[in-house]
Design a protein around this motif. Structure first.
Motif, PDB file in Angstrom:
ATOM      1  N   ARG A 167       0.809  -1.215   0.000  1.00  0.00           N
ATOM      2  CA  ARG A 167       0.000   0.000   0.000  1.00  0.00           C
ATOM      3  C   ARG A 167       0.843   1.266   0.000  1.00  0.00           C
ATOM      4  N   PHE A 168       2.160   1.124  -0.075  1.00  0.00           N
ATOM      5  CA  PHE A 168       3.024   2.293  -0.116  1.00  0.00           C
ATOM      6  C   PHE A 168       2.920   2.966  -1.484  1.00  0.00           C
ATOM      7  N   ASP A 169       3.382   4.211  -1.542  1.00  0.00           N
ATOM      8  CA  ASP A 169       3.410   4.914  -2.827  1.00  0.00           C
ATOM      9  C   ASP A 169       4.306   4.193  -3.827  1.00  0.00           C
ATOM     10  N   GLU A 170       5.403   3.621  -3.329  1.00  0.00           N
ATOM     11  CA  GLU A 170       6.273   2.769  -4.142  1.00  0.00           C
ATOM     12  C   GLU A 170       6.130   1.352  -3.590  1.00  0.00           C
ATOM     13  N   PRO A 171       5.147   0.594  -4.072  1.00  0.00           N
ATOM     14  CA  PRO A 171       4.779  -0.670  -3.419  1.00  0.00           C
ATOM     15  C   PRO A 171       5.832  -1.759  -3.579  1.00  0.00           C
ATOM     16  N   ALA A 172       5.858  -2.625  -2.586  1.00  0.00           N
ATOM     17  CA  ALA A 172       6.680  -3.835  -2.596  1.00  0.00           C
ATOM     18  C   ALA A 172       5.897  -4.908  -1.849  1.00  0.00           C
ATOM     19  N   ASN A 173       6.168  -6.160  -2.162  1.00  0.00           N
ATOM     20  CA  ASN A 173       5.359  -7.245  -1.578  1.00  0.00           C
ATOM     21  C   ASN A 173       5.884  -7.680  -0.211  1.00  0.00           C
ATOM     22  N   TYR A 174       6.144  -6.717   0.646  1.00  0.00           N
ATOM     23  CA  TYR A 174       6.664  -6.982   1.988  1.00  0.00           C
ATOM     24  C   TYR A 174       5.662  -6.513   3.036  1.00  0.00           C
ATOM     25  N   ALA A 175       5.791  -7.075   4.232  1.00  0.00           N
ATOM     26  CA  ALA A 175       4.943  -6.677   5.352  1.00  0.00           C
ATOM     27  C   ALA A 175       5.748  -6.763   6.640  1.00  0.00           C
ATOM     28  N   LEU A 176       5.435  -5.888   7.572  1.00  0.00           N
ATOM     29  CA  LEU A 176       6.060  -5.903   8.893  1.00  0.00           C
ATOM     30  C   LEU A 176       5.068  -6.496   9.880  1.00  0.00           C
ATOM     31  N   LEU A 177       5.470  -7.580  10.532  1.00  0.00           N
ATOM     32  CA  LEU A 177       4.627  -8.253  11.513  1.00  0.00           C
ATOM     33  C   LEU A 177       5.209  -8.061  12.909  1.00  0.00           C
ATOM     34  N   ARG A 178       4.332  -7.988  13.885  1.00  0.00           N
ATOM     35  CA  ARG A 178       4.759  -7.967  15.286  1.00  0.00           C
ATOM     36  C   ARG A 178       4.333  -9.267  15.941  1.00  0.00           C
ATOM     37  N   ILE A 179       5.287  -9.973  16.517  1.00  0.00           N
ATOM     38  CA  ILE A 179       4.981 -11.224  17.199  1.00  0.00           C
ATOM     39  C   ILE A 179       4.291 -10.893  18.519  1.00  0.00           C
ATOM     40  N   THR A 180       3.141 -11.523  18.758  1.00  0.00           N
ATOM     41  CA  THR A 180       2.334 -11.172  19.927  1.00  0.00           C
ATOM     42  C   THR A 180       2.187 -12.293  20.942  1.00  0.00           C
ATOM     43  N   ARG A 181       2.217 -13.540  20.496  1.00  0.00           N
ATOM     44  CA  ARG A 181       1.887 -14.618  21.430  1.00  0.00           C
ATOM     45  C   ARG A 181       2.431 -15.946  20.916  1.00  0.00           C
ATOM     46  N   ILE A 182       2.755 -16.818  21.865  1.00  0.00           N
ATOM     47  CA  ILE A 182       3.048 -18.206  21.555  1.00  0.00           C
ATOM     48  C   ILE A 182       2.203 -19.053  22.495  1.00  0.00           C
ATOM     49  N   ASP A 183       1.250 -19.767  21.925  1.00  0.00           N
ATOM     50  CA  ASP A 183       0.263 -20.507  22.710  1.00  0.00           C
ATOM     51  C   ASP A 183      -0.422 -19.549  23.692  1.00  0.00           C
ATOM     52  N   GLU A 184      -0.333 -19.846  24.978  1.00  0.00           N
ATOM     53  CA  GLU A 184      -0.996 -19.011  25.975  1.00  0.00           C
ATOM     54  C   GLU A 184      -0.082 -17.926  26.533  1.00  0.00           C
ATOM     55  N   ALA A 185       1.166 -17.917  26.092  1.00  0.00           N
ATOM     56  CA  ALA A 185       2.121 -16.939  26.610  1.00  0.00           C
ATOM     57  C   ALA A 185       2.096 -15.691  25.741  1.00  0.00           C
ATOM     58  N   CYS A 186       1.691 -14.587  26.308  1.00  0.00           N
ATOM     59  CA  CYS A 186       1.666 -13.318  25.592  1.00  0.00           C
ATOM     60  C   CYS A 186       3.048 -12.681  25.671  1.00  0.00           C
ATOM     61  N   GLN A 237      14.321 -14.182  25.540  1.00  0.00           N
ATOM     62  CA  GLN A 237      15.235 -13.235  26.165  1.00  0.00           C
ATOM     63  C   GLN A 237      14.542 -11.936  26.565  1.00  0.00           C
ATOM     64  N   GLY A 238      13.274 -11.763  26.165  1.00  0.00           N
ATOM     65  CA  GLY A 238      12.532 -10.579  26.561  1.00  0.00           C
ATOM     66  C   GLY A 238      12.539  -9.451  25.556  1.00  0.00           C
ATOM     67  N   HIS A 239      13.040  -9.691  24.336  1.00  0.00           N
ATOM     68  CA  HIS A 239      13.068  -8.647  23.315  1.00  0.00           C
ATOM     69  C   HIS A 239      11.700  -8.513  22.642  1.00  0.00           C
ATOM     70  N   PRO A 240      11.251  -7.308  22.351  1.00  0.00           N
ATOM     71  CA  PRO A 240      10.112  -7.161  21.437  1.00  0.00           C
ATOM     72  C   PRO A 240      10.520  -7.694  20.064  1.00  0.00           C
ATOM     73  N   ILE A 241       9.640  -8.464  19.429  1.00  0.00           N
ATOM     74  CA  ILE A 241      10.009  -9.161  18.202  1.00  0.00           C
ATOM     75  C   ILE A 241       9.160  -8.666  17.042  1.00  0.00           C
ATOM     76  N   TYR A 242       9.836  -8.349  15.946  1.00  0.00           N
ATOM     77  CA  TYR A 242       9.176  -8.012  14.687  1.00  0.00           C
ATOM     78  C   TYR A 242       9.729  -8.931  13.602  1.00  0.00           C
ATOM     79  N   PHE A 243       8.893  -9.207  12.629  1.00  0.00           N
ATOM     80  CA  PHE A 243       9.281 -10.133  11.565  1.00  0.00           C
ATOM     81  C   PHE A 243       8.945  -9.509  10.217  1.00  0.00           C
ATOM     82  N   VAL A 244       9.939  -9.464   9.335  1.00  0.00           N
ATOM     83  CA  VAL A 244       9.725  -8.951   7.983  1.00  0.00           C
ATOM     84  C   VAL A 244       9.286 -10.114   7.104  1.00  0.00           C
TER      85      VAL A 244
END
Length: 601
Positions: free
Chosen positions: A103-122, A162-169
């Motif tokens: 949806r960018f002005d110069e589009p590319a087929n990429y997305a930025l995701l934020r990891i939020t949960r693994i099973d019941e662990a937020c 390790q407690g890092h906020p995680i993002y995934f491209v």
């Protein structure tokens, strides 16, 4: 809330590797893949006659054969189900989409995701606000996204622990029309800016896997001061480097005429390059490994089915690249080697210079990696910096870590590597950032041998090295001739032949070529939807499982079977070595120099 500037989305998704395979398929004829925790062996066979042992082995082979073919059937069904679902990223973690670069002005087929949960662990449950965010970037080299987090013991899992906020491209199966490297780089820059905005305290750690590593390096060079430490895992930056007899891929362009072949394959596929071609090249590098993969499944089908299916879900998810970006990648990087020379032009009038990188670099390579050997990961350093004094004067800190034997994919998917090397890297980020400028080798001392240990149970030392320690022996003149030949052939092809090929290509012909690609047909033909005879296998498999009593591994017939398989693998390996040696001799004859010796560190 979404707009053209940020294209933010609250779309959430979860793609579990253990679930994505079957959700889109009918249940009819689908056998369970859950096996008993312990399968009893036929141990009470001491007094049997040779004929009884032979017939017991024949039954065991027949049963393993049914389960083997049924596993291939499940793989084909998994592949079809994943394609019908739109090929979502194979992450074993819940996530939300933050930015959609389409949806960018110069589009590319990429997305930025934020990891939020693994099973019941937020994520918030173990989030440490004092730690910088980690941005994991997966390679776009034929496969789909997910290798950095398709199981718990992965780069994402360790960083989350390790407690890092995680993002995934992540990225989507189809490129945007006319997508270029410039569009991709600008999208990645927007992603890093967004993560930095959300965590203003510290710049993010970039984690680039394989081909995403050079993208992270480009981003670091382009965005000085924007990113924190950058970790390059099995990432090539010096494309002509390598070891004679071990890394034949770097001389391949000399035998196909250069980049024009890549251009042609993209032209006949309506402006896209099918990632299946890239995966076929990977498998062709070591065909004995392909034999070993299937032989291991057949021999140990009772215990290996789930692991095989889990990995194959990612290995057989093939994505497309646009003609513009793949031709630029092949021309400028793999054949042109322009990145280490500072001649790679992304934007008009702007060349990427690796000397502009100021954030600390951590380079993780393995001597068992035949795709990105340590030479390709490290030889750019003496090409960019004249000596250690030059490196220090530039204010740069480069830390490298080597593994003696792990293969290319093991750098990203091995649970042991994730729990040991990747954990050590993340736990040592502050120490790396505090190092004075220079070149260092990271040494991990783990007396316990336990990959799950934490500091101070293991220690990390950073031993200073000299740039001259990286010995380079690359026949540059020979590769220069290949580059010149490639540029000439590409000019001829793009001027006289490409327009004609494009006129014959359309979405219908591209779809036909996609379905008929040998990499796909070799999988699809085991699906019930393509081969009705596989319904017989699907019906027999649960019956075999219920009555299965495998022979013990020490059975003399099974031992002979393993020996025969090993001999076949050895024959394939010897044939491959002869092929590679012949190609190297031909390369030396045609281009005037041997491909070079190993660079040592």
């Amino acid at each position: 809330m979404t707009d053209n500037n940020h294209a933010q989305s609250t779309d959430t998704g979860r793609t579990k590797a253990s679930r994505s395979a079957t959700e889109s398929l009918p249940a009819r004829g689908e056998p369970t893949t859950t096996l008993p925790a312990v399968i009893p062996h036929q141990d009470d066979r001491k007094d049997e006659s040779p004929w009884q042992g032979f017939w017991a082995y024949q039954r065991d082979v027949w049963e393993r054969g049914i389960l083997f073919w049924d596993t291939l059937r499940q793989r084909a069904d998994n592949m079809i189900a994943h394609e019908r679902a739109g090929k979502p990223p194979l992450l074993d973690f819940e996530y939300e989409m933050i930015l959609d670069a389409r949806r960018f002005d110069e589009p590319a087929n990429y997305a930025l995701l934020r990891i939020t949960r693994i099973d019941e662990a937020c994520l918030e449950d173990c989030f440490d606000p004092s730690k910088p965010p980690v941005v994991v970037m997966d390679p776009r080299a034929g496969h789909g996204p997910g290798i950095g987090g398709f199981k718990r013991d992965s780069e994402i899992g360790i960083a989350m622990h390790q407690g890092h906020p995680i993002y995934f491209v992540s990225f989507f199966p189809e490129p945007c029309p006319g997508q270029t490297l410039r569009d991709v780089l600008h999208a990645l820059r927007r992603f890093v800016e967004e993560v930095t905005r959300r965590h203003a305290v510290q710049a993010p750690i970039l984690y680039g896997n394989c081909q995403a590593g050079w993208a992270a390096a480009l981003l670091s060079a382009d965005c000085e001061g924007l990113a924190g430490p950058t970790v390059l895992n099995g990432s090539p930056l010096s494309y002509w480097a390598g070891k004679s007899g071990v890394n034949p891929m770097r001389i391949a362009a000399g035998f196909v005429g250069g980049a024009w072949m890549t251009h042609f394959l993209a032209d006949i596929d309506d402006g896209r390059l099918d990632g299946a071609w890239l995966i076929a090249n990977f498998e062709n590098l070591k065909p004995e490994s392909v034999w070993d993969k299937y032989a291991n499944l057949f021999t140990n089908v009772d215990t290996e089915r789930e692991r095989f299916l889990e990995f194959e879900r990612w290995w057989n998810a093939w994505y497309f690249l646009s003609r513009e970006e793949i031709v630029a990648i092949v021309e400028n990087l793999f054949i042109g080697n322009k990145l280490e020379e500072g001649k790679l032009h992304i934007c008009d009038g702007c060349a990427v210079n690796l000397r502009h990188i100021r954030n600390p670099l951590v380079i993780f390579a393995s001597y068992g990696d035949n795709i990105t050997p340590p030479q390709q990961a490290l030889d750019w350093i003496p090409a960019v910096y004249h000596d250690t004094a030059d490196l220090k004067a530039a204010g740069q800190r480069i830390v490298y870590l080597t593994n003696p034997h792990i293969g290319h994919l093991g750098i990203f998917v091995s649970a042991k590597v994730a729990r040991f090397e990747h954990r050590a890297i993340l736990e040592s980020i502050d120490e790396i950032s505090a190092l004075p400028p220079g070149l260092y080798e990271m040494k991990i001392d783990n007396p316990s041998g336990d990959p799950d240990c934490h500091k101070p149970e293991y220690t990390v030392n950073f031993e200073e090295r000299d740039v001259s320690d990286i010995e380079v022996d690359t026949p540059r003149q020979a590769f220069e001739r290949v580059r010149e030949m490639s540029e000439a052939n590409e000019e001829i092809y793009s001027t006289f032949i490409s327009p004609f090929v494009r006129s014959l290509s359309n979405p219908a012909t591209a779809s036909m070529l996609e379905w008929l690609h040998p990499m796909r047909t070799s999988r699809y033909l085991f699906s019930e939807e393509f081969n009705p005879w596989m319904r017989v296998i699907a019906a027999l498999a649960p019956i075999v499982e219920r009555g299965r009593k495998p022979l013990p591994p020490t059975d003399r017939f099974r031992t002979a079977e393993r020996d025969a398989s090993e001999r076949i693998a050895k024959m394939i390996e010897q044939a491959r070595e002869h092929r590679d040696a012949t190609e190297e001799r031909a390369f030396a004859l045609v281009y005037g120099a041997a491909p070079g010796k190993a660079a040592t560190v």
